[in-house]
Design an enzyme around this catalytic site. Structure first.
Site, PDB file in Angstrom:
ATOM      1  N   TYR A 156      12.003  -4.863  -6.252  1.00 38.05           N
ATOM      2  CA  TYR A 156      10.860  -4.844  -7.000  1.00 38.05           C
ATOM      3  C   TYR A 156       9.753  -3.541  -6.813  1.00 38.05           C
ATOM      4  CZ  TYR A 156       6.081  -5.594  -9.042  1.00 38.05           C
ATOM      5  OH  TYR A 156       4.848  -5.245  -9.581  1.00 38.05           O
ATOM      6  N   CYS A 179      11.754 -13.827   2.172  1.00 39.79           N
ATOM      7  CA  CYS A 179      11.352 -14.530   1.031  1.00 39.79           C
ATOM      8  C   CYS A 179      12.281 -15.286   0.366  1.00 39.79           C
ATOM      9  CB  CYS A 179      10.775 -13.289   0.143  1.00 39.79           C
ATOM     10  SG  CYS A 179      11.896 -11.643  -0.105  1.00 39.79           S
ATOM     11  N   CYS A 218       0.630  -1.253  -0.141  1.00 38.90           N
ATOM     12  CA  CYS A 218       0.094  -0.041  -0.186  1.00 38.90           C
ATOM     13  C   CYS A 218       0.837   1.140   0.179  1.00 38.90           C
ATOM     14  CB  CYS A 218      -0.839   0.252   1.193  1.00 38.90           C
ATOM     15  SG  CYS A 218      -2.160  -1.140   1.445  1.00 38.90           S
ATOM     16  N   ASN A 249       0.303   0.740   5.925  1.00 44.10           N
ATOM     17  CA  ASN A 249       0.919  -0.251   4.903  1.00 44.10           C
ATOM     18  C   ASN A 249       1.604  -1.372   5.781  1.00 44.10           C
ATOM     19  OD1 ASN A 249       3.844   0.302   3.095  1.00 44.10           O
ATOM     20  ND2 ASN A 249       2.198  -1.288   3.010  1.00 44.10           N
ATOM     21  N   GLY A 250       1.201  -2.387   5.571  1.00 44.29           N
ATOM     22  CA  GLY A 250       1.811  -3.516   6.152  1.00 44.29           C
ATOM     23  C   GLY A 250       0.763  -4.587   6.619  1.00 44.29           C
ATOM     24  N   GLY A 266      -0.368   0.392  -5.149  1.00 48.82           N
ATOM     25  CA  GLY A 266      -1.632  -0.159  -4.682  1.00 48.82           C
ATOM     26  C   GLY A 266      -2.749   0.371  -5.742  1.00 48.82           C
TER      27      GLY A 266
HETATM   28  P1  AMP Z   1       5.639 -14.034 -11.937  1.00 47.94           P
HETATM   29  O1  AMP Z   1       5.540 -13.744 -13.291  1.00 47.94           O
HETATM   30  O2  AMP Z   1       4.727 -14.270 -11.044  1.00 47.94           O
HETATM   31  O3  AMP Z   1       6.907 -14.642 -12.123  1.00 47.94           O
HETATM   32  O4  AMP Z   1       6.204 -12.558 -11.335  1.00 47.94           O
HETATM   33  C1  AMP Z   1       7.328 -11.974 -11.912  1.00 47.94           C
HETATM   34  C2  AMP Z   1       7.061 -10.614 -12.324  1.00 47.94           C
HETATM   35  O5  AMP Z   1       5.986  -9.907 -11.349  1.00 47.94           O
HETATM   36  C3  AMP Z   1       8.345  -9.827 -12.161  1.00 47.94           C
HETATM   37  O6  AMP Z   1       8.520  -9.220 -13.499  1.00 47.94           O
HETATM   38  C4  AMP Z   1       8.365  -8.739 -11.260  1.00 47.94           C
HETATM   39  O7  AMP Z   1       8.712  -7.491 -11.608  1.00 47.94           O
HETATM   40  C5  AMP Z   1       7.002  -8.820 -10.634  1.00 47.94           C
HETATM   41  N1  AMP Z   1       6.615  -9.016  -9.111  1.00 47.94           N
HETATM   42  C6  AMP Z   1       7.552  -9.691  -8.584  1.00 47.94           C
HETATM   43  N2  AMP Z   1       6.915  -9.764  -7.246  1.00 47.94           N
HETATM   44  C7  AMP Z   1       5.778  -9.144  -7.036  1.00 47.94           C
HETATM   45  C8  AMP Z   1       5.015  -8.940  -6.155  1.00 47.94           C
HETATM   46  N3  AMP Z   1       5.069  -9.224  -5.141  1.00 47.94           N
HETATM   47  N4  AMP Z   1       3.906  -8.045  -6.596  1.00 47.94           N
HETATM   48  C9  AMP Z   1       3.683  -7.560  -7.896  1.00 47.94           C
HETATM   49  N5  AMP Z   1       4.423  -8.121  -8.838  1.00 47.94           N
HETATM   50  C10 AMP Z   1       5.553  -8.670  -8.377  1.00 47.94           C
END
Ligand code: AMP
Length: 481
Positions: A242, A440, A2, A102-103, A28
């Protein structure tokens, strides 16, 4: 996940919060809200959607006041609906109060049960409402003291803003997991999840709200207290990898500089002979630049992002997410045809993005594809506010490198090591400056689970609490070799 923004003592408080929320939109996209006060009453507006959809000039005009807080929400706990949109605004025995959080509160369900058994009536399924109820039952005199009472019972991560008729309070949990920064705009105080919001409104970045600090801002000025036991901070590493915007300073470091350093380390650890480096935009760009500069290869925009769709991952439904990758990214075939490409992404969660991207690039005639990830394998869920609640959704928690490579269809696949990630952070911040939560990647959670609960139990509560999302096991259909 958030974004929060607050301002104290400004003629155009709501207008500035509105602008601040625009800058924090990436944090968000489900709902947004602003609460403002002129010292006598509180007015608020909340709705589902993007900041640009939620407010009009008329609405902002009605949000009268010289202090205001705002929120953009991506639910990691609680359902996706308007009653969970923030700021939550209440009238209680001590006047009115608005809260933006946020959290994630790990012991939310336990606290909620206890409060409900004593008669509390909740209006939302959001974690953050628990803090209000805990404040309401406190016998202490001041808002800050009531907040301390409440936070002493909370186990989890929080960056919080609280607005009353005369006070703006900003606080971060003792580990400082989520970011929160303080700035000044002439005689006004501003508080934001990220500094990019200060840049937009012309505010000066002053400092971080410290982990465990409670900062109270009133007409008399600012007072900081540190009521909790001091622990070593554990800032969220994923903010750099990210989540935060690259033009922000987060936890004292430039997000952009850190991302480039992660790319440099990645090149040092995993380089392979190729013709060019191609980022997955936007979040892979910083690391790809660092990588390309390190190995002196051309940096090419082999993939173009459509900026008029939200983050694919941010769409709650799995089916929409699959479609979303295509909506968002398109290859530049002229750039990649016949070429050996190093594709850089910041992270792999479900591997949906990487898999689709590789297919697109192959369809364009790319000769070789070497996928490189500027973070280690995400093997563990986050309980502190990043949306990766269960291990069954994380490809790396149940599959090894060979299997993931096969699933994605890339010629080679390498991740940055945990040591490489730590080196990158220390290169930017100085030696001994690695104070991050990297659970993570490592499974080392800084905050103890409530009353000896196991990872499985916490995970099952977390997945039950993300009620509205149909989370299918991600990896159906991959054959284990
Ligand atoms: P995926 O397709 O599920 O492997 O997601 C990886 C992609 O989503 C990467 O390109 C990241 O930039 C982005 N990403 C990674 N972690 C998150 C997250 N927690 N929330 C939203 N997007 C994410």
């Amino acid at each position: 996940m958030c974004g929060i923004f607050g301002i104290f003592n400004h003629k155009y408080a709501s207008n500035l919060v509105y602008l601040g929320l625009h800058a924090l939109q990436h944090r968000g996209q489900e709902s947004s809200g602003i609460a403002a006060t002129d010292g006598t009453k509180i007015v608020s507006h909340k709705a589902m959607g993007l900041v640009s959809e939620v407010y009009t000039g008329e609405i902002i005009k009605k949000l009268i006041g010289t202090s205001a807080i705002g929120h953009v929400r991506y639910s990691t706990a609680g359902t996706t609906n308007l009653s969970n949109a923030q700021p939550l605004v209440v009238e209680y025995a001590h006047g009115f109060l608005a809260i933006a959080h946020n959290g994630n509160i790990i012991n939310a369900s336990i606290l909620r049960q206890k409060l409900e058994s004593k008669g509390s009536i909740f209006q939302s399924t959001s974690d953050s409402e628990i803090i209000i109820h805990l404040m309401a039952i406190s016998k202490k005199k001041s808002t800050v003291e009531r907040l301390i009472d409440a936070l002493k019972r909370v186990n989890g991560s929080y960056a919080l803003l609280i607005l009353t008729s005369s006070e703006l309070i900003a606080t971060r949990d003792p580990y400082g997991i989520r970011p929160l920064v303080l700035g000044r705009l002439k005689d006004s105080y501003v508080v934001s999840s990220e500094t990019c919001a200060f840049d937009l409104i012309g505010a000066q970045y002053e400092r971080e709200i410290e982990p465990g600090e409670i900062l109270s801002i009133t007409a008399e000025g600012e007072v900081s207290i540190y009521p909790f036991k001091k622990v070593e901070p554990r800032n969220c590493i994923f903010e750099y990898i990210y989540f935060a915007r690259p033009d922000s300073i987060v936890f004292g470091r430039s997000v952009y500089v850190v991302r480039k350093a992660l790319g440099t380390e990645l090149a040092k650890e995993t380089h392979v002979d190729a013709d060019m480096v191609v980022p997955i935009p936007d979040s892979g760009i910083g690391a790809a630049l660092g990588y390309a500069q390190e190995v002196k290869l051309p940096f090419e925009l082999g993939l173009i992002r459509n900026h008029y769709v939200g983050r694919t991952f941010i769409e709650p439904e799995e089916r929409i997410r699959h479609f979303g990758v295509k909506l968002k990214l398109n290859p530049v075939c002229e750039a990649v045809k016949g070429k050996r490409i190093i594709v850089i992404d910041d992270s792999i969660v479900r591997a949906t993005t990487g898999r689709k991207v590789i297919k697109m690039l192959r369809d364009c005639g790319a000769k070789e594809i070497h996928f490189r990830v500027s973070s280690p394998p995400v093997t563990h869920p986050c309980f502190y506010g990043i949306d990766t609640p269960t291990r069954k959704e994380l490809i790396a928690s149940s599959h090894d490198l060979k299997e993931i490579r096969k699933y994605m269809g890339t010629d080679t696949l390498e991740y940055l090591s945990v040591e490489g990630m730590r080196r990158a952070l220390m290169r930017v911040g100085g030696s001994n400056s690695y104070v991050f939560c990297d659970a993570c990647f490592t499974g080392k959670y800084p905050i103890k689970f409530p009353s000896q609960m196991t990872l499985e139990e916490v995970e099952s509560i977390a997945s039950r609490r993300v009620l509205s999302r149909k989370k299918e096991p991600l990896i159906i259909g991959i054959k284990r070799s």
